[in-house]
Design a protein around this motif. Structure first.
Motif, PDB file in Angstrom:
ATOM      1  N   ARG A 172       0.802  -1.218   0.000  1.00 15.94           N
ATOM      2  CA  ARG A 172       0.000   0.000   0.000  1.00 15.94           C
ATOM      3  C   ARG A 172       0.841   1.277   0.000  1.00 15.94           C
ATOM      4  O   ARG A 172       0.305   2.385   0.112  1.00 15.94           O
ATOM      5  N   ILE A 173       2.144   1.122  -0.103  1.00 16.65           N
ATOM      6  CA  ILE A 173       3.001   2.303  -0.156  1.00 16.65           C
ATOM      7  C   ILE A 173       2.758   3.050  -1.464  1.00 16.65           C
ATOM      8  O   ILE A 173       2.846   2.470  -2.549  1.00 16.65           O
ATOM      9  N   LEU A 174       2.433   4.323  -1.364  1.00 16.15           N
ATOM     10  CA  LEU A 174       2.271   5.173  -2.537  1.00 16.15           C
ATOM     11  C   LEU A 174       3.477   6.096  -2.638  1.00 16.15           C
ATOM     12  O   LEU A 174       3.829   6.780  -1.679  1.00 16.15           O
ATOM     13  N   LEU A 175       4.098   6.118  -3.807  1.00 17.09           N
ATOM     14  CA  LEU A 175       5.309   6.897  -4.024  1.00 17.09           C
ATOM     15  C   LEU A 175       5.060   7.993  -5.053  1.00 17.09           C
ATOM     16  O   LEU A 175       4.241   7.836  -5.963  1.00 17.09           O
ATOM     17  N   PRO A 176       5.771   9.106  -4.928  1.00 12.90           N
ATOM     18  CA  PRO A 176       5.612  10.190  -5.906  1.00 12.90           C
ATOM     19  C   PRO A 176       6.333   9.886  -7.208  1.00 12.90           C
ATOM     20  O   PRO A 176       7.315   9.141  -7.232  1.00 12.90           O
ATOM     21  N   ASP A 177       5.838  10.475  -8.290  1.00 12.51           N
ATOM     22  CA  ASP A 177       6.524  10.361  -9.567  1.00 12.51           C
ATOM     23  C   ASP A 177       7.950  10.874  -9.443  1.00 12.51           C
ATOM     24  O   ASP A 177       8.204  11.872  -8.767  1.00 12.51           O
ATOM     25  N   ALA A 178       8.853  10.197 -10.121  1.00 11.91           N
ATOM     26  CA  ALA A 178      10.257  10.597 -10.100  1.00 11.91           C
ATOM     27  C   ALA A 178      10.538  11.564 -11.242  1.00 11.91           C
ATOM     28  O   ALA A 178      11.303  11.274 -12.152  1.00 11.91           O
ATOM     29  N   GLU A 179       9.897  12.728 -11.197  1.00 10.65           N
ATOM     30  CA  GLU A 179      10.143  13.724 -12.245  1.00 10.65           C
ATOM     31  C   GLU A 179      11.339  14.564 -11.848  1.00 10.65           C
ATOM     32  O   GLU A 179      11.289  15.356 -10.906  1.00 10.65           O
ATOM     33  N   VAL A 180      12.440  14.398 -12.564  1.00  5.57           N
ATOM     34  CA  VAL A 180      13.681  15.056 -12.199  1.00  5.57           C
ATOM     35  C   VAL A 180      13.727  16.466 -12.771  1.00  5.57           C
ATOM     36  O   VAL A 180      13.051  16.798 -13.747  1.00  5.57           O
ATOM     37  N   THR A 181      14.527  17.292 -12.139  1.00  2.00           N
ATOM     38  CA  THR A 181      14.804  18.633 -12.661  1.00  2.00           C
ATOM     39  C   THR A 181      15.963  18.526 -13.629  1.00  2.00           C
ATOM     40  O   THR A 181      16.972  17.879 -13.339  1.00  2.00           O
ATOM     41  N   LYS A 287      13.059   8.253 -18.943  1.00  8.46           N
ATOM     42  CA  LYS A 287      12.448   7.566 -17.812  1.00  8.46           C
ATOM     43  C   LYS A 287      13.349   7.688 -16.594  1.00  8.46           C
ATOM     44  O   LYS A 287      14.537   7.383 -16.652  1.00  8.46           O
ATOM     45  N   ALA A 288      12.766   8.142 -15.518  1.00  8.30           N
ATOM     46  CA  ALA A 288      13.489   8.266 -14.256  1.00  8.30           C
ATOM     47  C   ALA A 288      12.867   7.311 -13.249  1.00  8.30           C
ATOM     48  O   ALA A 288      11.675   7.390 -12.960  1.00  8.30           O
ATOM     49  N   THR A 289      13.675   6.400 -12.743  1.00  6.77           N
ATOM     50  CA  THR A 289      13.184   5.396 -11.795  1.00  6.77           C
ATOM     51  C   THR A 289      13.968   5.500 -10.500  1.00  6.77           C
ATOM     52  O   THR A 289      15.201   5.429 -10.501  1.00  6.77           O
ATOM     53  N   ILE A 290      13.252   5.668  -9.397  1.00  7.49           N
ATOM     54  CA  ILE A 290      13.901   5.731  -8.094  1.00  7.49           C
ATOM     55  C   ILE A 290      13.830   4.365  -7.432  1.00  7.49           C
ATOM     56  O   ILE A 290      12.790   3.708  -7.456  1.00  7.49           O
ATOM     57  N   THR A 291      14.945   3.947  -6.867  1.00  8.80           N
ATOM     58  CA  THR A 291      14.965   2.740  -6.039  1.00  8.80           C
ATOM     59  C   THR A 291      14.809   3.158  -4.579  1.00  8.80           C
ATOM     60  O   THR A 291      15.474   4.090  -4.119  1.00  8.80           O
TER      61      THR A 291
END
Length: 327
Positions: A172-181, A287-291
Motif C-alpha cells: 500500500r506504499i504510494l510513491l511520488p513520480d520521479a520527475e527530475v529537474t 524515464k526516471a526510476t527511483i529505487t
C-alpha cells in the motif's frame, strides 16, 4: 463490522470442503479484513503517485489468515446463509453448499460456532487482498475457518504476524513520480551534457502502518521506504549517461545529482545524460526510476528489511540539432 461479499456458485468461505463449493465476489467470500492502514506519501507536492514495485520475484502476500471472534463469525456465516438461500437467482447447488458450510459450524463438526468457548479462542479465516484477485496466489489460503486456542500460533503460512502486516503495508506504499529537474529544462542540445537532480525536500521517506486489533490480538507494523538511487534511461540508444550505468546514488544530504549553476558548463554532471542525436520533430521519453530501500518495525521490537522497491515516470525531452551553445 465484519462483512461478507455476495455468494455465487464457485468458491466457499475461506476455501472448499469435499467438493461443496460456493463463491464470493471481490473478497472471495472470506471475512472482510479488520486490518487498518495509515500513512501517506511524505514530503512531496506531487499529485501523481503509484504503488512501489518490488525488485525481484518477491511479492507481498495475496492472502492471509486472521482471527475473528466466535460471535462475529456466527453473524457472518448466518448472514451469508440467509442471503444465498433467499436469493432466487442462486442455483440449488450453491444454496446446498452454503447450507453444508453453515451446518459444519452450527450443528456438525463444531457446535453453535463455539460460542460457549468464546473466551478460550477464536476462529481464524482466510482473507484475500482485494487488489490481487487476478493473482492465483490469492487463492492459496484455502483452509476452511479453523479454531485456535488463545495463546497458540496457527500452523499455517501467512497467519497474520507483525511481519505479515509489514508486508501488507508494503503493498500500500504510494510513491511520488520521479520527475527530475533538468538543465537545460525540457529542451536540450545534441552533445550537450544535460544535468539532472532531485531535491531532498521533494523526496523523503514514506511510511505506511498496518494495525490489527481484534479478537484479543493487538499488533502493528510500520513499513518505511527511503529513496536511495535514481536511474535514468534516456529513451534512445543514441545517448550517454552520467554515470555510465545511469544509476545516480543518493548524496549525504539525501539529494540525488547536483543542480546546475553558472560556471559548470565545462564540468561533467554527476547525474545526467548527453544526447547524441536530435529528436527531430518528436521527443525522447526520458524515464526516471527511483529505487527505495524498505524496512519495517513492529510490535514486540520485531523488524527487518524487505526487498527494495522501484517506481518510475517518464518525461518528454526535446533534443535540437545544435552542436554548441554558450550558457
Amino acid at each position: 463490522m465484519l462483512i461478507s461479499s455476495p455468494a455465487y456458485a464457485k468458491r466457499g468461505p475461506g476455501g472448499s470442503d469435499g467438493g461443496a463449493k460456493t463463491s464470493g465476489s471481490s473478497s472471495g467470500n472470506t471475512l472482510e479484513s479488520r486490518i487498518t492502514y495509515s500513512g501517506s506519501v511524505g514530503g512531496t507536492n506531487s499529485t501523481r503517485t503509484g504503488n512501489v514495485a518490488p525488485v525481484g520475484n518477491w511479492n507481498p502476500p495475496a492472502c492471509w489468515y486472521e482471527p475473528v471472534s466466535a460471535k462475529d463469525f456466527q453473524n457472518q456465516v448466518e448472514s451469508q446463509y440467509s442471503e444465498v438461500v433467499n436469493d432466487p437467482g442462486q442455483p440449488n447447488y450453491a444454496k446446498a453448499a452454503t447450507g453444508q458450510f453453515r451446518d459444519m459450524y452450527k450443528d456438525g463438526k463444531y457446535k453453535n460456532f463455539n460460542l460457549d468457548k468464546a473466551d478460550e479462542g477464536n476462529w481464524w479465516v482466510a482473507v484475500q487482498e482485494p487488489n490481487r484477485l487476478d493473482d492465483p496466489n490469492a487463492f492459496t489460503c484455502s483452509k476452511l475457518p479453523f479454531w485456535v486456542q488463545n495463546g497458540d500460533t496457527p500452523a499455517v503460512q501467512n497467519a497474520v504476524t507483525p511481519q505479515v502486516l509489514a508486508e501488507l503495508a508494503y503493498n500500500r506504499i504510494l510513491l511520488p513520480d520521479a520527475e527530475v529537474t533538468l538543465a537545460p529544462q525540457n529542451v536540450t542540445k545534441v552533445n550537450l551534457p544535460t544535468w539532472a537532480w532531485l531535491d531532498p525536500s521533494t523526496f523523503k521517506p514514506v511510511q505506511v502502518t498496518a494495525s490489527l486489533n481484534v479478537a484479543g490480538l493487538n499488533i502493528q507494523a510500520t513499513t518505511t521506504a527511503k529513496p536511495v538511487s535514481l536511474k535514468l534511461q534516456p529513451g534512445t540508444a543514441d545517448a550517454e549517461s552520467y554515470p555510465a550505468s545511469g544509476a545516480c546514488a543518493i548524496n549525504d544530504d539525501d539529494s540525488i545529482g547536483e543542480p546546475y549553476s553558472k560556471g559548470k558548463s565545462n564540468k561533467t554532471p554527476p547525474c545526467g545524460i548527453k544526447y547524441l542525436r536530435s529528436s527531430g520533430k518528436g521527443t525522447y521519453n526520458l524515464k526516471a526510476t527511483i529505487t527505495w530501500r524498505i524496512n519495517w518495525t513492529g510490535t514486540g521490537g520485531a523488524g527487518g528489511e524487505l526487498p527494495d522497491g522501484t517506481f518510475g515516470a517518464t518525461q518528454d525531452v526535446t533534443v535540437q540539432e545544435i552542436q554548441s551553445v554558450n550558457r
